[in-house]
Design an enzyme around this catalytic site. Structure first.
Site, short mmCIF file in Angstrom:
data_model
loop_
_atom_site.label_atom_id
_atom_site.label_comp_id
_atom_site.label_asym_id
_atom_site.label_seq_id
_atom_site.Cartn_x
_atom_site.Cartn_y
_atom_site.Cartn_z
N HIS A 69 0.81 -1.22 0.00
CA HIS A 69 0.00 0.00 0.00
C HIS A 69 0.85 1.27 0.00
CE1 HIS A 69 0.31 -0.22 4.54
NE2 HIS A 69 0.45 1.08 4.35
N ASP A 113 -0.15 -7.71 1.57
CA ASP A 113 0.34 -6.32 1.58
C ASP A 113 1.86 -6.30 1.68
OD1 ASP A 113 0.42 -3.59 1.65
OD2 ASP A 113 -0.32 -3.40 3.70
N SER A 205 4.23 2.42 8.11
CA SER A 205 3.82 1.44 7.11
C SER A 205 5.04 0.94 6.36
CB SER A 205 2.86 2.08 6.11
OG SER A 205 1.60 2.27 6.69
N GLY A 206 5.12 -0.37 6.16
CA GLY A 206 6.21 -0.93 5.40
C GLY A 206 7.44 -1.27 6.20
#
Length: 246
Positions: A69, A113, A205-206
């Site tokens: 994402h 994801d 995120s990530g």
């Protein structure tokens, strides 16, 4: 980052009564953490997007893993950073040559994801920049395993920092996590604090979920309170190896 639906200092019982939406992508909060020792996470990558940022981590000299994402057509990876507002001599800047999003990624449910970024040039490995190991088997982590997350950005709902922060979390059992996230599948793993709501699992995120010096998860999505959900790297080893061999 959305503001919490429930005050962070409420008891866990009240947390369970909060509205349960499908969750949202975690865009950068280490709640209840502390500043990391500079360059103690040499695998960390700060990913500059067009209008925001994500975390990532070096898994080979020219490969960075992150969340699907975080896909953006113009990502710049900064390796070897502690304070991303300063032009530190330790930093190495790389562009992205190719984006490899997992072919089964679902942006609505955050299933699969995970994404691999092929860098434009190999990183120079040193004490500031170094890849992290990936799992060797597809086995689940034992419930209660202690792990670490790190990231840049918000360290509370209204407090920002440009320095790398970290916090400790623990692996939740699938039986317990499915109460928070009914869509949980084999490609996901839950982690958070069992005792303190402020010790949240919400990192950039990530970024990586690191357990026993191995990257076991990729920060994916969650509610405004722990636990958070991570893409379970062990589930994707065949795809990772195939992609990096190309």
């Amino acid at each position: 980052m959305r503001r919490p639906r429930c005050p962070l200092l409420l008891a866990l019982l009240l947390l369970l009564s909060c509205p349960r939406a499908d969750g949202s992508a975690l865009r950068g909060q280490i709640v209840g953490g502390h500043e990391a020792k500079p360059h103690s996470h040499p695998y960390m990558a700060f990913l500059k997007l067009r209008n925001s940022s994500c975390g990532g981590f070096l898994v080979a000299r020219d490969w960075v893993m992150t969340a699907a994402h975080c896909l953006d057509g113009n990502i710049t990876a900064i390796l070897g950073a502690h304070d991303i507002s300063e032009p530190e001599r330790s930093q190495q800047v790389r562009g992205v040559l190719k984006y490899h999003v997992h072919p089964a990624y679902n942006p609505n449910t955050f299933a699969n994801d995970i994404m691999l970024l092929k860098l434009t040039a190999k990183a120079t490995l040193n004490k500031y920049v170094h890849p992290i190991a990936l799992p060797r088997t597809s086995s689940d982590l034992p419930t209660g395993t202690s792990c670490t997350i790190a990231g840049w950005g918000l360290i509370d709902k209204d407090k920002a920092t440009s320095k790398l922060f970290e916090t400790e979390v623990s692996i939740y059992s699938r039986r317990k996590c499915v109460l928070f996230y009914p869509q949980l599948n084999d490609g996901m793993v839950c982690a958070g604090s069992f005792h303190e709501l402020r010790d949240s699992s919400q990192g950039d995120s990530g970024g990586p979920l690191v357990c026993n010096k191995i990257a076991q998860g990729v920060v994916s999505f969650g509610h405004d309170n722990p636990p958070g959900v991570y893409a379970r790297i062990a589930n994707y080893l065949p795809w990772i190896k195939k992609t990096m061999r190309k």
